[in-house]
Enzyme design. Sequence first.
Site, mmCIF file in Angstrom:
data_model
loop_
_atom_site.group_PDB
_atom_site.id
_atom_site.type_symbol
_atom_site.label_atom_id
_atom_site.label_comp_id
_atom_site.label_asym_id
_atom_site.label_seq_id
_atom_site.Cartn_x
_atom_site.Cartn_y
_atom_site.Cartn_z
ATOM 1 N N ASP A 90 0.824 -1.210 0.000
ATOM 2 C CA ASP A 90 0.000 0.000 0.000
ATOM 3 C C ASP A 90 0.856 1.256 0.000
ATOM 4 O OD1 ASP A 90 -2.330 1.401 -0.048
ATOM 5 O OD2 ASP A 90 -2.708 1.237 2.112
ATOM 6 N N ASN A 137 -10.796 -3.005 -5.282
ATOM 7 C CA ASN A 137 -10.041 -2.038 -6.089
ATOM 8 C C ASN A 137 -10.701 -1.695 -7.421
ATOM 9 O OD1 ASN A 137 -6.807 -3.206 -4.901
ATOM 10 N ND2 ASN A 137 -7.958 -1.413 -4.248
HETATM 11 C C1 IPE Z 1 -1.157 0.246 -4.035
HETATM 12 O O1 IPE Z 1 -1.274 1.399 -3.291
HETATM 13 C C2 IPE Z 1 -2.234 -0.778 -3.810
HETATM 14 C C3 IPE Z 1 -2.923 -1.218 -5.045
HETATM 15 C C4 IPE Z 1 -4.220 -1.371 -5.082
HETATM 16 C C5 IPE Z 1 -2.195 -1.523 -6.279
HETATM 17 P P1 IPE Z 1 -2.495 2.418 -3.392
HETATM 18 O O2 IPE Z 1 -2.880 2.619 -4.803
HETATM 19 O O3 IPE Z 1 -3.615 1.956 -2.500
HETATM 20 O O4 IPE Z 1 -1.837 3.736 -2.822
HETATM 21 P P2 IPE Z 1 -2.490 4.840 -1.886
HETATM 22 O O5 IPE Z 1 -3.102 4.119 -0.708
HETATM 23 O O6 IPE Z 1 -3.524 5.540 -2.694
HETATM 24 O O7 IPE Z 1 -1.351 5.694 -1.497
HETATM 25 MG MG MG Z 2 -4.147 2.350 -0.569
#
Ligand code: IPE
Ligand code: MG
Length: 224
Positions: free
Chosen positions: A2, A50
């Site tokens: 993350d 996501n």
């Molecule tokens: C990567 O980080 C996690 C994935 C879903 C690929 P994020 O995209 O959640 O990054 P932040 O939380 O917005 O900083």
């Molecule tokens: Mg994130």
Amino acid sequence: MDGNGRWATQRGRPRLFGHRAGAKRVREVVESCPDVGVEYLTIFAFSTENWRRTQTEVAGLMSLFRMYISREARALDEFGARVRFIGDRVKLDAKLVKLMDDLEVLTQENTSVHLTIALNYGGRDEVARATKRLAQDVATGNLKPEDVDEETLPKYLDTCVLPDPDLVIRTSGEARISNFLLWQSAYAEYEFIDTLWPDFTKEEFARLCASYGGRDRRFGGVKT
Ligand code: IPE
Ligand code: MG
């Protein structure tokens, strides 16, 4: 993994720039596993939630996954990583699923580290899909309801061949589980660290693994 988005935003760049930087960190961490005594590493690449992101970000991530697998397959195999994917493949595009299947087959004899990539994975979704298959086995008479217990259910999970995680590391300062390995993590140790994933290094990984080694795990019992 993350914090990719915030890492990019801090640099005034689009979120996908952060995802690409994040993907580049994976190899170093995977290759450090034997040195720190980690036999099984599971990385959370994309959750069932996501899909709620913008179409641009989702499409960018899917294309990054395709590129990542095509580009890294050889290095992962040469290193001796055995790669598996968990999550629901039904919603993923056929080209990506083919790359995932091929990488699993290519690396199936490898033993230096078991790398599991969670892609379109959600703990609740996994338990729901497992329960559906379990119910089908009951309906067809392959399984008796009275035989369903804590040993039976995990055989239907995506992780059926994997051990439960000992240590779960969440990067980027968030102190939540976000649907990751819900059933499997019942007795996992947790580390919530502020580092954004693109800044995560093998040194930090080694430090966390060493600190895990000093923890006293009782699994609900009492130390004798
Ligand atoms: C990567 O980080 C996690 C994935 C879903 C690929 P994020 O995209 O959640 O990054 P932040 O939380 O917005 O900083
Ligand atoms: Mg994130």
